[in-house]
Design a protein around this motif. Structure first.
Motif, PDB file in Angstrom:
ATOM      1  N   SER A   1      16.384  18.875  64.718  1.00 30.42           N
ATOM      2  CA  SER A   1      15.669  17.686  65.202  1.00 30.42           C
ATOM      3  C   SER A   1      15.537  17.803  66.698  1.00 30.42           C
TER       4      SER A   1
ATOM      5  N   ARG B   1      10.737  15.269  66.313  1.00 24.89           N
ATOM      6  CA  ARG B   1      10.191  16.270  65.416  1.00 24.89           C
ATOM      7  C   ARG B   1      11.352  16.870  64.641  1.00 24.89           C
TER       8      ARG B   1
ATOM      9  N   SER C   1       7.594  20.799  59.051  1.00 26.02           N
ATOM     10  CA  SER C   1       7.978  19.865  60.115  1.00 26.02           C
ATOM     11  C   SER C   1       7.454  18.478  59.837  1.00 26.02           C
ATOM     12  N   THR C   2       8.206  17.495  60.284  1.00 27.21           N
ATOM     13  CA  THR C   2       7.710  16.124  60.245  1.00 27.21           C
ATOM     14  C   THR C   2       7.890  15.525  61.634  1.00 27.21           C
ATOM     15  N   THR C   3       7.079  14.549  61.951  1.00 32.73           N
ATOM     16  CA  THR C   3       7.198  13.862  63.235  1.00 32.73           C
ATOM     17  C   THR C   3       7.392  12.373  62.975  1.00 32.73           C
ATOM     18  N   GLU C   4       8.397  11.830  63.600  1.00 32.38           N
ATOM     19  CA  GLU C   4       8.649  10.395  63.466  1.00 32.38           C
ATOM     20  C   GLU C   4       8.348   9.700  64.780  1.00 32.38           C
ATOM     21  N   THR C   5       7.558   8.666  64.703  1.00 34.02           N
ATOM     22  CA  THR C   5       7.269   7.863  65.895  1.00 34.02           C
ATOM     23  C   THR C   5       7.452   6.397  65.521  1.00 34.02           C
TER      24      THR C   5
ATOM     25  N   SER D   1       8.878  10.365  70.320  1.00 34.34           N
ATOM     26  CA  SER D   1       8.861  10.800  68.923  1.00 34.34           C
ATOM     27  C   SER D   1       9.938  11.843  68.682  1.00 34.34           C
TER      28      SER D   1
ATOM     29  N   SER E   1      10.649  14.590  71.477  1.00 37.16           N
ATOM     30  CA  SER E   1       9.532  15.070  72.293  1.00 37.16           C
ATOM     31  C   SER E   1       9.819  14.808  73.771  1.00 37.16           C
TER      32      SER E   1
END
Ligand SMILES: [Zn+2]
Length: 160
Positions: free
Chosen positions: A16, A26, A39-43, A24, A19
């Motif tokens: 993890s 990643r 990959s996933t991105t959390e915002t 965010s 950014s």
């Protein structure tokens, strides 16, 4: 989160990272079924409700362009504006909301702008709070003056 390759319903986080702007996260994930990585991105979403009811993602750029005009001719740099926009975003996010009225963004801009430049603050406040008379300016200035007076004055040392 389904594996995008085999649709396996579970995945394992292998890495993890936040950014650079801190807004965010990643995550590298691995599917325990097929072993592939993705990959996933959390915002944390933050939207502004405009006066016409339309939602639009919060944007620091918009804060900056909204304030820039009030700062014309003032000793305010682009860097100052970037910091101000960051402070506004932090203040809004700290309230824990995911939606904010456009009007409340203006409110969140006032304190950091006042810290930055009082003339720009008065200009911005006069538009945002729709000052329509000299009395409005006078009472704002009186408030600023009172607060100046209330602040502890720096003590000068004798050899200065
Ligand atoms: Zn898979």
């Amino acid at each position: 989160m389904f594996c995008p390759f085999c649709r396996h319903p579970d995945s394992r986080v292998v890495d993890s990272r936040t950014s650079d702007d801190g807004t965010s996260i990643r995550r590298r994930r691995q599917c325990p079924h097929c072993g592939r990585r993705f990959s996933t991105t959390e915002t944390a979403s933050l939207n502004v409700v405009k006066r016409n009811g339309v939602l639009e993602p919060f944007s620091r750029e918009k804060i900056i362009s909204g304030v820039r005009k009030a700062c014309q001719g003032r000793p305010v740099t682009d860097g100052d504006l970037a910091v101000l926009a960051q402070k506004v975003e932090e203040a809004v996010r700290a309230s824990g909301t995911s939606q904010i009225e456009a009007n409340d963004i203006g409110l969140a801009i006032l304190p950091p702008l006042r810290e930055l430049d009082e003339v720009a603050y008065l200009r911005f406040a006069s538009v945002y709070q729709a000052f329509d008379s000299l009395e409005d300016f006078e009472s704002s200035i009186a408030t600023l003056r009172e607060e100046h007076a209330g602040r502890a004055r720096p003590v000068r040392s004798v050899d200065e």
